[in-house]
Motif scaffolding. Structure first.
Motif, PDB file in Angstrom:
ATOM      1  N   SER A 216       0.849  -1.195   0.000  1.00 48.07           N
ATOM      2  CA  SER A 216       0.000   0.000   0.000  1.00 48.07           C
ATOM      3  C   SER A 216       0.884   1.243   0.000  1.00 48.07           C
ATOM      4  O   SER A 216       1.961   1.247   0.614  1.00 48.07           O
ATOM      5  CB  SER A 216      -0.908   0.011   1.234  1.00 48.07           C
ATOM      6  OG  SER A 216      -1.555   1.264   1.367  1.00 48.07           O
ATOM      7  N   PRO A 217       0.452   2.306  -0.690  1.00 52.38           N
ATOM      8  CA  PRO A 217       1.245   3.551  -0.664  1.00 52.38           C
ATOM      9  C   PRO A 217       1.382   4.139   0.733  1.00 52.38           C
ATOM     10  O   PRO A 217       2.271   4.944   0.984  1.00 52.38           O
ATOM     11  CB  PRO A 217       0.456   4.484  -1.595  1.00 52.38           C
ATOM     12  CG  PRO A 217      -0.376   3.589  -2.439  1.00 52.38           C
ATOM     13  CD  PRO A 217      -0.709   2.414  -1.593  1.00 52.38           C
ATOM     14  N   MET A 218       0.470   3.735   1.660  1.00 52.34           N
ATOM     15  CA  MET A 218       0.535   4.276   3.014  1.00 52.34           C
ATOM     16  C   MET A 218       1.596   3.584   3.856  1.00 52.34           C
ATOM     17  O   MET A 218       1.928   4.058   4.934  1.00 52.34           O
ATOM     18  CB  MET A 218      -0.830   4.147   3.686  1.00 52.34           C
ATOM     19  CG  MET A 218      -1.917   4.996   3.040  1.00 52.34           C
ATOM     20  SD  MET A 218      -3.495   4.915   3.911  1.00 52.34           S
ATOM     21  CE  MET A 218      -3.974   3.219   3.567  1.00 52.34           C
ATOM     22  N   GLU A 219       2.111   2.458   3.422  1.00 55.52           N
ATOM     23  CA  GLU A 219       3.171   1.780   4.163  1.00 55.52           C
ATOM     24  C   GLU A 219       4.493   2.502   3.966  1.00 55.52           C
ATOM     25  O   GLU A 219       4.813   2.949   2.869  1.00 55.52           O
ATOM     26  CB  GLU A 219       3.302   0.333   3.696  1.00 55.52           C
ATOM     27  CG  GLU A 219       2.135  -0.533   4.055  1.00 55.52           C
ATOM     28  CD  GLU A 219       2.378  -1.984   3.693  1.00 55.52           C
ATOM     29  OE1 GLU A 219       1.471  -2.796   3.906  1.00 55.52           O
ATOM     30  OE2 GLU A 219       3.477  -2.301   3.181  1.00 55.52           O
ATOM     31  N   LYS A 220       5.270   2.581   5.039  1.00 54.47           N
ATOM     32  CA  LYS A 220       6.551   3.279   4.990  1.00 54.47           C
ATOM     33  C   LYS A 220       7.604   2.406   5.646  1.00 54.47           C
ATOM     34  O   LYS A 220       7.432   1.947   6.778  1.00 54.47           O
ATOM     35  CB  LYS A 220       6.479   4.629   5.715  1.00 54.47           C
ATOM     36  CG  LYS A 220       5.420   5.575   5.141  1.00 54.47           C
ATOM     37  CD  LYS A 220       5.319   6.845   5.957  1.00 54.47           C
ATOM     38  CE  LYS A 220       4.214   7.754   5.405  1.00 54.47           C
ATOM     39  NZ  LYS A 220       4.066   8.990   6.188  1.00 54.47           N
TER      40      LYS A 220
END
Length: 743
Positions: A216-220
């Motif tokens: 997911s793009p929200m994972e960092k």
């Protein structure tokens, strides 16, 4: 009536069956949905923590054991040739040598590094430091001194602790990279090493590759080195994420899984540096909101799905009971119309339609498999398919040899069709690289002699060339023989290296890599001063004679390409220097010289240089006589005023700031006598005047005043010119004077 009653009774019975099935489905789906709804709430929290921890392990493993490991293996494979000091590889040779006298090897090694960079995506730069010669070679530059390189400070202060591990650094051009360095020879300790090879991988590329693995793009994902400095980061709002990760790392001594703050809830997973090859720490941040939303959505979907399953099941049960054949027929015809638009025929047998559709799908699969095979072989040839399985494409237990084909007229597919039709040697794979380039992978039995195979393939290519139609032309080069499919890229690279000899032999020649080591590497010593002086003097005869000799030596075909290129570079340099010294930029632009140097073949290059030389000599002949006369007049005055000095061409060279050989040429052109003849004549004429006018001076004194330190030598030279000795000349002069007085 009976028939109708049976139908109605049958329909009623079937309707009861449908409703009974529906009622049972309601009960079962309700029970299963309720159970799933409860379990979703209970398992969500436990699953989140485990999933986050597992994802962090997977991500860190991908970073170090997949992504970075690929580059480590590549640079180790490149340096493994230095494992044995007896190995006479180019790298070993350069490690034990100074850079002077090895420019051709340095050029070849730099091109190897450039190929390494191109075949390893993400590599920003690869460099090698040679401690003995104190020089650096990277994929684009050669630095003859360490201090000239932008990596000098890194090599002097940081390279030893950075050996065999990844180090973050910022290059001089502000590019952020991860650097991996190994000592040379391969496996040597830092105290015993004679060089260092290091690779710089773009941090932007690494972040991009890691970001692609995030679900997911929200994972960092963040990685920190042993000092706590950030190295790798993904996702947006990098600064905010780094701040959150650092605060949590300081406070979470027991490695908690879930962290709360005033605004948001995060799932943070932490992995210390104990299991990291580079002693890095990893932190994975995943917003809790995404899981909560997913859970709520899952609950809603369970409820909605149960209702939809009931309704749809009931609807389809009824429709299937009424009509089975017609929907199937329409579906099959729709499939057929997809492959044959506008040819739908409802009267055709549906099974025939299905068979035809499956047949076309099979053909498409075969086409895709064929394309995949071609791409696999292409990657193999280019060295981009390391680790792939080629057993389905190439035979085993064979020797392999690759030839490079360059289509100079026509295209690759035309050549392929012609080659497959006329080739007598059938053990090969044809690989199209692009419209103008191709590769042929030949294979033979293990007991077949290398030279025998090479001569056979050479004869094959020559035969193909002789029978080619007018619209097809090509040039080719044969690489080295290898023993495994994984070594085919080396054979191809050797073929590319051999094809560079088209510069000498012509664009449609067939070169062999095995003949390259047999060529002479010793540079020929040309008299470039003769060429330079001929240009300055406008002597087109001497210039053309020099160019003929130069071309004859260069085109012998028994010298290495680097030797030819070195000779051309020297020739162009002399031509460039002459243009600058004669201030001829308005006639010949210096930038065009290098364009002339980049011609396709040696013959074309020499013709272009000869044309430029002819322009210069013609210009000198038309406009240079006056300038030559002024120079010689200036030197003539100097000789007359300093006749008593030790005069030489080197002395005049200092006065006129010209080469001694050029001054000698000008004397012959302007004065119609050589420098030595002119000085001798002037000295003897001056001596004759002194003998007549300075009676008080002895012959020895006059000899010294006109530049002769040896009186006897002066006596002989004077007698040779005037037929009498100096004393006889003086007496004859006195007698003439007395007779004149008496008269």
């Amino acid at each position: 009536m009976k028939i109708g009653g049976r139908v109605r009774n049958g329909g009623t019975w079937f309707t009861h069956l449908i409703f009974s099935f529906t009622l049972l489905a309601v009960v079962l789906i309700g029970l299963v949905g309720s159970y799933l709804y409860v379990q979703a709430n209970r398992l969500m929290v436990d699953e989140i923590a485990r999933d986050s921890k597992q994802r962090l392990m997977t991500s860190s493993d991908f970073v170090e054991n997949t992504l970075l490991q690929k580059y480590e293996n590549s640079i180790r494979n490149r340096a493994v040739s230095t494992l044995s000091l007896e190995n006479q590889s180019m790298l070993n040779y350069l490690l034990d040598s100074e850079w002077e006298g090895n420019t051709s090897r340095i050029l070849a090694f730099r091109k190897d590094l450039e190929i390494f960079k191109l075949t390893n995506e993400g590599v920003y730069k690869i460099s090698t430091y040679f401690e003995k010669g104190n020089y650096i070679i990277d994929n684009s530059q050669f630095y003859s001194k360490l201090d000239n390189s932008p990596d000098a400070s890194f090599l002097k202060t940081s390279v030893t602790p950075a050996l065999n591990r990844w180090t973050y650094r910022t290059l001089s051009d502000e590019e952020e990279v991860l650097t991996y360095a190994i000592a040379l020879p391969y496996g040597a300790l830092s105290k015993t090493s004679t060089g260092t090879m290091y690779i710089d991988v773009s941090l932007e590329y690494i972040n991009k590759m890691i970001s692609s693995t995030m679900s997911s793009p929200m994972e960092k994902l963040y990685a920190f080195d042993e000092k706590g400095s950030p190295i790798i980061h993904t996702g947006s709002n990098v600064e905010e994420g780094l701040k959150t990760a650092k605060q949590w790392m300081k406070s979470a001594g027991n490695n908690k899984e879930i962290h709360y703050n005033k605004r948001d809830k995060y799932v943070l997973s932490f992995k210390n540096d104990q299991t990291s090859n580079n002693q890095w720490k990893y932190v994975l941040i995943r917003p809790m909101n995404s899981f909560v939303s997913s859970s709520k959505q899952l609950k809603s979907q369970i409820f909605v799905s149960c209702i939809l399953v009931l309704l749809i099941g009931l609807l389809f049960a009824y429709l299937i009971s009424k009509r089975v054949y017609v929907p199937m027929k329409k579906l099959v015809n729709n499939v057929r119309s997809f492959y044959h638009p506008g040819t739908v025929n409802y009267s055709q047998n549906e099974f025939a339609i299905i068979g035809s559709t499956i047949s076309k799908l099979g053909q498409k699969i075969e086409t895709l498999e064929s394309k995949a095979k071609v791409n696999e072989l292409k990657n193999l040839v280019l060295g981009a398919g390391v680790g792939s399985d080629y057993y389905d494409y190439l035979p085993l237990q064979c020797h392999y040899m690759t030839s490079y084909i360059r289509i100079t007229k026509g295209d690759c597919e035309e050549f392929r069709a012609f080659y497959e039709q006329h080739a007598a040697y059938s053990f090969y794979k044809f690989v199209s690289l692009n419209t103008q380039e191709a590769a042929l992978i030949y294979f033979s039995e293990l007991n077949k002699d290398h030279e025998e195979l090479e001569l056979l393939l050479l004869k094959e290519l020559e035969l193909i060339k002789n029978v080619l139609p007018e619209q097809l032309h090509f040039g080719a080069a044969l690489g080295s023989k290898v023993q495994a499919p994984e070594e085919i890229p080396f054979s191809y690279q050797n073929a590319l290296h051999a094809y560079r000899y088209r510069f000498i032999y012509g664009s449609e020649a067939i070169a062999r890599y095995s003949h390259i080591p047999l060529n002479d590497v010793t540079p020929h010593l040309f008299s470039f001063d003769l060429y330079k002086n001929a240009l300055k003097a406008g002597n087109d005869v001497t210039m053309n004679r020099f160019m003929d000799d130069f071309q004859r030596v260069m085109e012998k075909g028994d010298v290495q390409l680097e030797t030819v290129e070195l000779g051309l570079l020297q020739l162009v340099t002399v031509l460039y220097q002459t243009i600058i010294e004669l201030d001829l930029q308005q006639i010949v632009s210096p930038s065009s010289l290098f364009d002339e140097f980049k011609k396709e073949t040696l013959s074309e290059t020499l013709d272009s240089i000869r044309d430029l030389s002819v322009q210069i000599t013609a210009y000198i002949q038309e406009s240079g006589n006056h300038a030559h006369t002024e120079i010689i007049h200036k030197l003539k005055i100097f000789i007359d005023d300093n006749i008593q000095e030790d005069l030489s061409l080197n002395k005049l060279s200092e006065v006129a700031s010209l080469a001694p050989s050029y001054i000698s040429t000008l004397f012959g052109t302007v004065m119609n006598e050589s420098f030595t003849e002119y000085v001798t004549r002037v000295r003897l004429e001056k001596a004759a005047d002194l003998l007549r006018e300075k009676k008080q001076l002895s012959v020895a004194e006059i000899s010294a005043q006109v530049g002769y330190r040896n009186p006897q030598y002066f006596h002989n030279k004077f007698k040779t010119r005037y037929g009498v000795t100096p004393v006889q000349y003086r007496n004859a002069g006195n007698a003439n004077h007395s007779n004149h007085s008496s008269a």
